[in-house]
Design a protein around this motif. Structure first.
Motif, mmCIF file in Angstrom:
data_model
loop_
_atom_site.group_PDB
_atom_site.id
_atom_site.type_symbol
_atom_site.label_atom_id
_atom_site.label_comp_id
_atom_site.label_asym_id
_atom_site.label_seq_id
_atom_site.Cartn_x
_atom_site.Cartn_y
_atom_site.Cartn_z
ATOM 1 N N PRO A 170 -29.443 13.419 -72.337
ATOM 2 C CA PRO A 170 -29.188 13.043 -70.940
ATOM 3 C C PRO A 170 -27.699 12.905 -70.704
ATOM 4 O O PRO A 170 -26.889 13.149 -71.602
ATOM 5 N N ASP A 171 -27.316 12.496 -69.526
ATOM 6 C CA ASP A 171 -25.893 12.302 -69.228
ATOM 7 C C ASP A 171 -25.468 10.946 -69.787
ATOM 8 O O ASP A 171 -25.441 9.931 -69.085
ATOM 9 N N LEU A 172 -25.126 10.947 -71.070
ATOM 10 C CA LEU A 172 -24.796 9.699 -71.758
ATOM 11 C C LEU A 172 -23.565 9.032 -71.158
ATOM 12 O O LEU A 172 -23.486 7.808 -71.074
ATOM 13 N N GLU A 173 -22.597 9.820 -70.741
ATOM 14 C CA GLU A 173 -21.344 9.270 -70.231
ATOM 15 C C GLU A 173 -21.581 8.434 -68.978
ATOM 16 O O GLU A 173 -21.098 7.310 -68.854
ATOM 17 N N ARG A 174 -22.344 8.977 -68.031
ATOM 18 C CA ARG A 174 -22.673 8.218 -66.825
ATOM 19 C C ARG A 174 -23.564 7.023 -67.159
ATOM 20 O O ARG A 174 -23.440 5.945 -66.573
ATOM 21 N N GLY A 175 -24.489 7.240 -68.086
ATOM 22 C CA GLY A 175 -25.445 6.189 -68.415
ATOM 23 C C GLY A 175 -24.796 4.960 -69.018
ATOM 24 O O GLY A 175 -25.057 3.830 -68.604
ATOM 25 N N ILE A 176 -23.920 5.157 -70.011
ATOM 26 C CA ILE A 176 -23.297 3.988 -70.649
ATOM 27 C C ILE A 176 -22.331 3.298 -69.701
ATOM 28 O O ILE A 176 -22.129 2.083 -69.774
ATOM 29 N N CYS A 177 -21.763 4.072 -68.771
ATOM 30 C CA CYS A 177 -20.882 3.446 -67.784
ATOM 31 C C CYS A 177 -21.703 2.605 -66.799
ATOM 32 O O CYS A 177 -21.280 1.534 -66.369
ATOM 33 N N SER A 178 -22.884 3.083 -66.458
ATOM 34 C CA SER A 178 -23.783 2.322 -65.594
ATOM 35 C C SER A 178 -24.179 1.014 -66.275
ATOM 36 O O SER A 178 -24.255 -0.037 -65.631
#
Length: 825
Positions: free
Chosen positions: A394-402
């Motif tokens: 998945p889009d890990l970068e957006r997810g961990i920032c969320s």
């Protein structure tokens, strides 16, 4: 006379005059006054008068679909929610008053982040990780642009001037933040009157929102007006103005110091080394993001360090069609389109950075080339499993920032943690094989470091209840309550009430003389005693009638009514307690944010390397030899990478050679007929150079590339009426900027310089400019012209200049089809 709700709205609106407010009222959200008229116009919903205001409403479950639509239109949108629940309010001091409400979230184009926004509209984490459903990934990522918030500040040479006009040598600074990925960059630079350097950075970053002081110089305002007036898919850049006080240095330095003193001591130590305009920008960004509770993401990286990457200005980006083609403005037929075979959204974003910021250190370029070569030649199981894993991420970068912003859903958190856990387990198992089979230092270091960076995620996976996390049930989210005593206590209290109600059921059975009696639940009402109408005489008088039908009546005993009321209070309190513990859990996970983000960056790098390896597998590509000290471009049978793909197989692109040496022939004067392929050839040389310094294979039989520190282009004939510049002025302004900035290690491309004026003047300008590059700048230069006198420079400078003519072949088809021209040097 205003109603209590209207007074409450007016109080909140007074504090947020620039936002469109959605106010929660039971099962719907309402807009009032001008906000209602805006919502009606933009959302195509009904607007009508109600008491003292116009009003419009939307159902609560569609809130964030409409919020996103308003944000895309350029509005700042605020969500006002009820902060009390019905059961707790009934026993509180505020039970006879209006529900308390407060602004819980603000959204703009650059700050569109959160569990509701993503979950209800387009969540890359969710959509890419559902059971085997990875369809429409291209469409999905197109819909999720890089939403940079860019703050711009300038410092004139004449700070004492009170007028808008500043002297030409203005110093500009920018800080760009992407809250949904955690990407933060800054830069400070001198700019010319045309603001070409600023334009270059805006084109590279493509911000969704620009933050500006109230007063800027006339030239800067002109450029920003031009940039924000143009739009793609009717999606214009949003502009936000802030008071100049926030950009005043002493005030800015104090606020930034206080911010980093609490957040990050390491970043605080860097503060004295930052340029003054950068500090001013940073203070404004901190102030602005604080409204959205997104300021924690601010850790700094310099945008364009000349010692680390090639300089490519905005004109060159457009002329070479690096990010978008000039015909339709889409990615197709651009250099990025040719190179992009990435499998993850965060990999795609990193590749875009690589394309706009090629390397200028041969060691780093060769490290990427070594990794690509190993992927092409190796049959290692490590590489095969790594590539397979990239397909499912998945889009890990957006997810961990969320998660870091504490705005993710339980479902998103579980999917991210499970994905990261899977990655950690996979790469930990591959460590022995990676150590023995991989020779590329870049690949080895990444694959060996990943398990260490992701080690903490296993703990969070163990404490979660998968079923509850997937459906968003925070009350059942934690599988083991040992570390959550408050939740455990609250559940025990609920269980105690339920036990008492079940014991009371036995008493009711005796009263009704029905041993098989059980409570009924109807329309959400629990613990109902259903009694047929024929048995009503035997019902005690103190039982409370709840509802009835033709056949029966439903009752609560006084005990049930009291315990049910207590049960509802405990359940609502449990939800609040679980929400608090949930936020605490996100806080704990946030402590590992930087390590996990570094791991995500490693995965993005691997994705980009595999993407460039896919390019290298195409026919006719070779590994370039990249040299740091040599000034040369030697290309054998080179082809234009974009045209080579776009042409059909029966229309092969005619290859050409290039031979430029800093100490020898360093200038090519190219003549030839119109439509003969001159412009395609010079673009081809520049694109091959960029590809080589990205670390990619190139479309040629052989290529030796000496590191180039910058590429400058002056191509085409176009005016800029919006900024009051004619074709001739635009041409000379661009040429002057190149003359000022080019070095002996630059690649300079000038296409028909002097065409915007009369023949004699044009010849004089072109001749003088070219001779300056030959004698003084000594850069590698490609000069296309229709002026014969320029060919005399070969005689004057035989060691440095060579004339070339673009010949062509004309194929006349018997069926009178369109004539086809192919150019050859």
């Amino acid at each position: 006379m205003y109603t209590p709700l209207e007074l409450q709205f007016m109080e909140i609106k007074e504090q947020h005059k620039d936002a469109v407010l959605c106010v929660e009222c039971g099962y719907k959200y309402r807009f009032f006054g001008e906000d209602a008229e805006i919502a009606a116009r933009e959302l195509n919903i009904c607007c009508h008068p109600d008491h003292n205001f116009m009003t419009a409403s939307i159902p609560s479950y569609r809130l964030f679909v409409h919020v996103r639509r308003l944000v895309v239109k350029g509005y700042k949108v605020g969500v006002v929610k009820q902060t009390e629940t019905a059961a707790l309010k009934a026993v509180g001091e505020n039970k006879s008053n209006l529900f308390t409400r407060r602004l819980t979230a603000l959204y703009t184009k650059s700050t569109l982040i959160g569990e509701d926004i993503l979950l209800n509209v387009v969540n890359p984490v969710i959509l890419l990780n559902l059971d085997g459903d990875s369809a429409d990934v291209e469409d999905l990522t197109d819909d999720l642009p890089c939403n940079y918030l860019m703050c711009i500040c300038e410092q004139s040479e004449d700070e004492g001037s009170s007028k808008g006009r500043h002297k030409p040598g203005v110093q500009l600074a920018l800080v760009a933040v992407q809250p949904n990925t955690g990407d933060v960059v800054f830069d400070c630079f001198q700019d010319c009157p045309s603001r070409s350097e600023l334009e270059s950075r805006i084109l590279c970053l493509q911000p969704a929102e620009i933050l500006l002081p109230t007063n800027l110089s006339e030239n800067t305002e002109k450029l920003l007006s031009s940039v924000t007036a143009s739009s793609l898919r009717d999606d214009r850049i949003r502009v936000e103005r802030m008071d100049d006080i926030h950009f005043e240095f002493s005030h800015a330095f104090q606020s930034v110091s206080e911010f980093y003193a609490m957040l990050d001591i390491i970043q605080l130590s860097r503060l004295p080394s930052l340029e003054k305009p950068v500090v001013c920008c940073l203070a404004a960004v901190i102030k602005y993001l604080s409204e959205f509770n997104l300021e924690k993401v601010l850790s700094l990286n310099r945008f364009s360090d000349k010692s680390l990457c090639m300089s490519i200005n905005g004109t060159t980006l457009k002329n070479l069609e690096i990010l978008r083609n000039q015909t339709t403005g889409s990615t197709r037929a651009s250099l990025l389109w040719v190179l992009d075979h990435t499998r993850s959204p965060f990999g795609r974003r990193l590749l875009k950075k690589w394309v706009t910021q090629p390397l200028i250190k041969a060691r780093e370029v060769n490290a990427r080339l070594d990794a690509i070569s190993e992927i092409l030649s190796s049959e290692s199981i490590v590489l095969a499993k790594t590539q397979k894993l990239l397909f499912k991420l998945p889009d890990l970068e957006r997810g961990i920032c969320s998660i870091y912003h504490k705005k993710c859903s339980t479902r998103e958190f579980f999917l991210l943690v499970s994905s990261l856990s899977c990655i950690e387990t996979t790469f930990r198992a591959l460590v022995p094989a990676a150590e023995s089979q991989l020779h590329s230092s870049l690949l080895r270091n990444i694959l060996l470091e990943l398990p260490q960076l992701l080690a903490p995620v296993q703990h969070y996976l163990k404490i979660l209840n998968e079923k509850a996390a997937r459906v968003g049930d925070k009350t059942g989210l934690f599988a083991d309550l040992t570390d959550f005593p408050i939740i455990q206590q609250r559940k025990e209290e609920i269980w105690d009430v339920l036990s008492q109600l079940q014991e009371h059921c036995s008493e009711i059975r005796l009263i009704l003389k029905k041993p098989s009696f059980n409570y009924a639940t109807v329309s959400g009402l629990e613990f109902l005693i259903e009694v047929k109408n024929s048995l009503l005489p035997m019902i005690p008088k103190n039982w409370v009638k709840v509802s009835s039908t033709k056949a029966l009546c439903r009752f609560h005993t006084p005990f049930i009514a009291e315990q049910h009321k207590r049960l509802l209070q405990l359940r609502e309190q449990l939800v609040l307690d679980c929400s608090v513990e949930w936020l605490n859990l996100l806080d704990q996970f946030g402590e590992h944010y930087h390590a996990i983000r570094k791991a995500t960056s490693h995965l993005a790098t691997i994705d980009c390397i595999f993407s460039l390896a896919a390019v290298a597998k195409q026919g006719g590509y070779c590994r370039p030899i990249v040299l740091e000290e040599e000034r040369q471009l030697v290309i054998r049978t080179g082809r234009h990478p974009v045209i080579d793909i776009l042409l059909a197989e029966q229309e092969q692109y005619v290859p050409n050679n290039t031979d430029l040496h800093g100490d020898g022939q360093r200038v090519m004067v190219i003549t030839g007929p119109n439509m003969g392929g001159k412009s395609s050839y010079i673009r081809q040389v520049a694109l091959i150079t960029i590809m080589a310094q990205i670390g990619s294979y190139v479309p040629a039989e052989e290529a030796v590339i000496g590191i180039v520190d910058s590429i400058y282009t002056r191509m085409g004939a176009s005016d800029n009426i919006y900024e009051g510049r004619s074709t001739f002025m635009e041409e000379l302004t661009e040429a002057a900027a190149i003359i000022k900035k080019a070095t002996s290690r630059s690649l300079v491309i000038l296409d028909e310089l002097g065409r915007g004026t009369s023949t004699h003047d044009g010849i004089a300008i072109a001749y003088a400019t070219l001779e300056h590059f030959i004698k003084d700048v000594k850069s590698l230069t490609l000069f296309v012209t229709h002026y014969p006198p320029l060919c005399e420079l070969e005689r004057l400078y035989p060691e440095n200049v060579r004339n070339y003519h673009m010949a062509f072949l004309l194929n006349e088809e018997e069926d009178e089809q369109k004539d086809e021209g192919k150019g050859k040097l």
